[in-house]
Scaffold this motif. Structure first.
Motif, PDB file in Angstrom:
ATOM      1  N   VAL A   1     -79.933  -2.630 -36.076  1.00  0.00           N
ATOM      2  CA  VAL A   1     -80.397  -3.422 -37.230  1.00  0.00           C
ATOM      3  C   VAL A   1     -80.656  -4.865 -36.800  1.00  0.00           C
ATOM      4  O   VAL A   1     -81.705  -5.450 -37.103  1.00  0.00           O
TER       5      VAL A   1
ATOM      6  N   PRO B   1     -82.300  -2.074 -47.936  1.00  0.00           N
ATOM      7  CA  PRO B   1     -82.341  -0.621 -48.141  1.00  0.00           C
ATOM      8  C   PRO B   1     -83.655  -0.133 -48.741  1.00  0.00           C
ATOM      9  O   PRO B   1     -84.032   1.023 -48.563  1.00  0.00           O
TER      10      PRO B   1
ATOM     11  N   TYR C   1     -72.389  -1.929 -41.737  1.00  0.00           N
ATOM     12  CA  TYR C   1     -72.850  -2.641 -42.940  1.00  0.00           C
ATOM     13  C   TYR C   1     -74.036  -3.566 -42.631  1.00  0.00           C
ATOM     14  O   TYR C   1     -74.084  -4.708 -43.069  1.00  0.00           O
ATOM     15  N   GLY C   2     -74.943  -3.072 -41.821  1.00  0.00           N
ATOM     16  CA  GLY C   2     -76.162  -3.835 -41.534  1.00  0.00           C
ATOM     17  C   GLY C   2     -75.988  -4.975 -40.547  1.00  0.00           C
ATOM     18  O   GLY C   2     -76.898  -5.780 -40.355  1.00  0.00           O
TER      19      GLY C   2
ATOM     20  N   ASN D   1     -75.578  -2.394 -50.084  1.00  0.00           N
ATOM     21  CA  ASN D   1     -75.003  -2.631 -48.760  1.00  0.00           C
ATOM     22  C   ASN D   1     -74.443  -1.319 -48.202  1.00  0.00           C
ATOM     23  O   ASN D   1     -73.337  -0.915 -48.534  1.00  0.00           O
ATOM     24  N   MET D   2     -75.228  -0.660 -47.352  1.00  0.00           N
ATOM     25  CA  MET D   2     -74.835   0.662 -46.862  1.00  0.00           C
ATOM     26  C   MET D   2     -74.117   0.538 -45.518  1.00  0.00           C
ATOM     27  O   MET D   2     -74.461  -0.320 -44.699  1.00  0.00           O
TER      28      MET D   2
ATOM     29  N   ASN E   1     -82.562   4.449 -39.436  1.00  0.00           N
ATOM     30  CA  ASN E   1     -83.850   3.879 -39.844  1.00  0.00           C
ATOM     31  C   ASN E   1     -84.257   2.714 -38.948  1.00  0.00           C
ATOM     32  O   ASN E   1     -85.424   2.591 -38.567  1.00  0.00           O
TER      33      ASN E   1
ATOM     34  N   PHE F   1     -82.632  -6.728 -42.848  1.00  0.00           N
ATOM     35  CA  PHE F   1     -82.881  -5.328 -43.206  1.00  0.00           C
ATOM     36  C   PHE F   1     -82.484  -5.133 -44.672  1.00  0.00           C
ATOM     37  O   PHE F   1     -81.446  -5.623 -45.110  1.00  0.00           O
TER      38      PHE F   1
ATOM     39  N   GLY G   1     -86.226   2.166 -45.980  1.00  0.00           N
ATOM     40  CA  GLY G   1     -85.838   0.821 -45.549  1.00  0.00           C
ATOM     41  C   GLY G   1     -86.983  -0.168 -45.549  1.00  0.00           C
ATOM     42  O   GLY G   1     -88.161   0.191 -45.640  1.00  0.00           O
TER      43      GLY G   1
ATOM     44  N   LYS H   1     -75.046   1.436 -32.979  1.00  0.00           N
ATOM     45  CA  LYS H   1     -75.013   1.485 -34.444  1.00  0.00           C
ATOM     46  C   LYS H   1     -74.620   0.130 -35.039  1.00  0.00           C
ATOM     47  O   LYS H   1     -73.984  -0.686 -34.373  1.00  0.00           O
TER      48      LYS H   1
ATOM     49  N   ASN I   1     -77.043   1.929 -41.027  1.00  0.00           N
ATOM     50  CA  ASN I   1     -78.493   1.836 -41.252  1.00  0.00           C
ATOM     51  C   ASN I   1     -79.282   2.065 -39.963  1.00  0.00           C
ATOM     52  O   ASN I   1     -80.487   1.888 -39.926  1.00  0.00           O
ATOM     53  N   TRP I   2     -78.553   2.449 -38.906  1.00  0.00           N
ATOM     54  CA  TRP I   2     -79.166   2.484 -37.580  1.00  0.00           C
ATOM     55  C   TRP I   2     -80.210   3.580 -37.411  1.00  0.00           C
ATOM     56  O   TRP I   2     -81.123   3.437 -36.605  1.00  0.00           O
TER      57      TRP I   2
END
Ligand SMILES: Cc1ncc(COP(=O)(O)O)c(C=O)c1O
Length: 389
Positions: free
Chosen positions: A81, A101, A75-76, A277-278, A284, A99, A254, A72, A281-282
């Motif tokens: 990612v 969103p 935060y990107g 900023n999520m 996606n 990456f 994404g 994972k 993101n893994w």
């Protein structure tokens, strides 16, 4: 999702029973596809990809995890990612990828950063940036979008040059052109492409006039599959390129944005201040990374399957199928006046698990080629159309 996995899932979920209850027309008795094991999935003649349902999505992620544990991001940063970003740097030949969103954010931030303090941004009138981004460029980023080529696929290099020269004459306090943005292929032109030669000339003109160039390449893999021009070559004519992760790469959302390091390095701060900023993101990124493997081959297979199906449908009296000029994966099916398009749509759906759009007033339907066409052989689909009329 491979047919094997999809079938296993459907069997275990009990959904495989449903198609068995549907009476197949007796004329299908000799159809070899009838003997395929139950329910290989819904064939959808719209959209650019499979667009997984939640159960299929989880199944696919599970398979990825089974092959090699997903790492994972936070935060990107890191994990799937980072692996995806590295992959896209190699695919596009750009220094750096990030990456994002959403594609909307990728387009807006690329345009904002590339244009700096110049307000004018030249776009196609049909583009997503102009018509479908809720005037973000004007309201959030203080840009003035200058649309060219109303209702057309795109503008030519000559039209671009002329428009810029006209602006210089028409405005007393002329300010510079920040960016030219090109969408290719164009969603609102039914996937038609801007010809490569035009892109080359636009790029050469922009470079010699110190104007930055952005590519909204949400569906650039479709352009590449139908034109034979590699994604890397398309990217080489632009300063930044955005590619969607969900339209045909399986993710549920994404985008990826690629460009020079000095441009992309400014993005994390901008993504944060715009609330994009999520934390994780893994899901996606891992999906898109996995589906990138073999995408070119699968799209060529889908293209071949589409051609087989369309040449079979063409032989049915009252049906004709034609490609669009400079088109990609969208084809026009024309139905004769004696054929009931609405019935065709309903029967295909109910009896054969095949979805098409509703016919328009001229009894025409646009059919998209995508990976769902690979769920069944061409004969099954052709017979389904024949028996649904
Ligand atoms: C050509 C094009 N650009 C950009 C976008 C925006 O993508 P997103 O939905 O990720 O914001 C879309 C989405 O439909 C699109 O079709």
């Amino acid at each position: 999702m491979s047919n094997i996995h999809r079938r296993d899932f459907l069997r275990s979920s009990g959904m495989a029973i449903v198609p068995a209850m549907i009476p197949f027309s007796s004329t299908l008795a000799n159809d070899p596809a009838k003997n395929e094991s139950a329910s290989p999935g819904i064939i959808k003649f719209f959209g650019d990809g499979e667009m997984f349902e939640p159960a299929d999505y989880l199944q696919e992620l599970n398979q990825i995890q089974g092959n090699s544990p997903i790492v994972k991001d936070r935060y990107g940063t890191g994990g799937a990612v980072e692996a995806l970003e590295k992959k896209f740097e190699a695919i596009t030949g750009k220094e750096k990828a990030i990456f994002m969103p959403s594609g909307t954010m990728a387009n807006q931030l690329a345009i904002a950063v590339l244009s700096g303090s110049n307000a004018k941004v030249i776009v196609q009138e049909t583009s997503h940036v102009f018509r479908d981004e809720a005037d973000a460029a004007q309201s959030v980023f203080s840009k003035r979008l200058v649309p060219l080529a109303k209702n057309e696929t795109g503008f030519t290099a000559q039209q671009l040059k002329q428009a810029i020269e006209d602006l210089k004459k028409e405005e007393v306090f002329f300010s510079g052109i920040g960016v030219v943005s090109v969408e290719n292929p164009v969603r609102r032109a039914d996937g038609r492409m801007v010809p490569l030669d035009e892109i080359k000339q636009i790029s050469a003109y922009c470079r010699s006039n110190n104007i930055k160039l952005h590519l909204d390449g949400a569906r650039i893999y479709m352009a590449s599959a139908w034109s034979g021009i590699p994604v890397k070559e398309y990217a080489s004519y632009f300063d930044t390129v955005y590619i969607s992760l969900y339209k045909y790469l399986g993710a549920s959302g994404g985008a990826i944005l690629c460009g020079d390091k000095k441009i992309i390095d400014q993005m994390p701060h901008l993504v944060k201040i715009h609330g994009g900023n999520m934390y994780g993101n893994w899901t996606n990124a891992a999906m898109a990374l996995h589906r990138l493997e073999g995408i070119e081959t699968r799209l060529q297979d889908a293209r071949k399957r589409g051609n087989e199906i369309f040449s079979g449908l063409h032989k049915i009296q009252g049906i004709s199928i034609e490609p669009l000029e400079n088109g990609t994966n969208i084809f026009r099916m024309k139905l004769g006046n004696n054929l009931n398009g609405k019935n065709l749509q309903e029967n295909l759906n109910k009896q054969f698990n095949i979805r098409i759009g509703a016919p328009d007033k001229q009894n025409q339907v646009l059919l998209s080629v995508n990976e769902t066409l690979l769920y069944r052989n061409a004969e099954y689909v052709i017979n389904a159309f024949r028996n649904s009329l």
